[in-house]
Design an enzyme around this catalytic site. Structure first.
Site, short mmCIF file in Angstrom:
data_model
loop_
_atom_site.label_atom_id
_atom_site.label_comp_id
_atom_site.label_asym_id
_atom_site.label_seq_id
_atom_site.Cartn_x
_atom_site.Cartn_y
_atom_site.Cartn_z
N HIS A 10 39.95 37.88 45.89
CA HIS A 10 39.81 39.02 46.24
C HIS A 10 38.95 40.43 45.33
O HIS A 10 38.74 39.84 43.44
CB HIS A 10 41.51 39.53 45.23
CG HIS A 10 41.98 39.17 44.33
ND1 HIS A 10 41.79 39.68 43.15
CD2 HIS A 10 42.26 37.72 43.88
CE1 HIS A 10 41.87 39.21 42.18
NE2 HIS A 10 42.14 37.88 42.51
N GLU A 83 48.56 33.00 44.90
CA GLU A 83 47.53 33.02 43.33
C GLU A 83 48.72 32.20 42.63
O GLU A 83 50.60 31.83 42.77
CB GLU A 83 47.87 33.97 42.53
CG GLU A 83 47.13 33.57 41.12
CD GLU A 83 45.91 32.96 41.14
OE1 GLU A 83 46.05 31.51 41.62
OE2 GLU A 83 44.96 33.32 40.61
#
Length: 214
Positions: A10, A83
């Site tokens: 990201h 994550e």
């Protein structure tokens, strides 16, 4: 025929810049992170892509949307790409973690393999769930090209796994914001790495940036 994966991290968040542990807290892209997202989307717009998956956290999902819109694709959120859960470390600056958990932080930054943050998970947990997702994608999209947008720890764990190297090598893999990785799942059941941590679309060969909240 090989199934090709394009794995992207990201774009930058404010917490990345501050050196704050994000984990599974849903932090948005910074203005610079949005710019990075547009740059990686531009870099991939002429690459045929058949499907797009992302972590449901907005920093990854929004980066994926920027890329997918050039291909007329919807983005499928997959919790297995979340994550690593940093537990009690989430929201803390690296300096605060160092002050409160010095021994555990040192172990995390060196041995990594069996380290579990208080209330969190291990990197092996991340590897197992992420690789289950990639194996599913390989079956579902045989012979196609799949874009996946995830996170630092997820990407590193996946790259270690496809290279069949122990997770003790985790810190020897770098993943810059919006870096591009390319690998293939071949007909013989083996993985092959094609490209890793490419940031040429951002205007540099390597960043020199060392993020602290990792």
């Amino acid at each position: 025929m090989a199934t090709r994966f394009i794995l992207v991290r990201h774009g930058e968040t404010t917490w990345n810049r501050e050196g704050r542990y994000q984990g599974q807290i849903d932090t948005p892209l910074s203005d610079f992170g949005k710019w990075q997202g547009e740059r990686v989307a531009e870099a991939l717009k002429n690459i045929p892509i058949d499907a797009c998956y992302a972590s449901p956290l907005s920093r990854s999902y929004d980066t994926a949307v920027m890329c997918a819109r050039h291909h007329g694709l919807a983005v499928t959120a997959d919790d297995r790409l979340l994550e690593i859960n940093h537990g009690e470390w989430e929201g803390l600056l690296a300096s605060e973690v160092a002050a409160r958990y010095p021994d555990l932080l040192e172990k995390w930054r060196t041995t990594v393999v069996d380290v579990k943050m208080p209330g969190g998970e291990t990197i092996a947990d991340v590897r197992d769930r992420a690789m289950a997702a990639f194996r599913d994608y390989a079956v579902r999209h045989g012979g196609q090209t799949v874009l996946v947008v995830a996170h630092d720890a997820v990407n590193k764990a996946v790259l270690c796994s496809i290279l069949d190297i122990d997770l003790s090598h985790f810190w020897q893999v770098k993943q810059d914001n919006t870096c591009i990785n390319v690998f293939e799942y071949q007909d013989n059941g083996r993985w092959r790495l094609v490209l890793m941590n490419s940031t040429a679309h951002l205007g540099f060969l390597f960043s020199g940036i060392e993020q602290r909240g990792l």
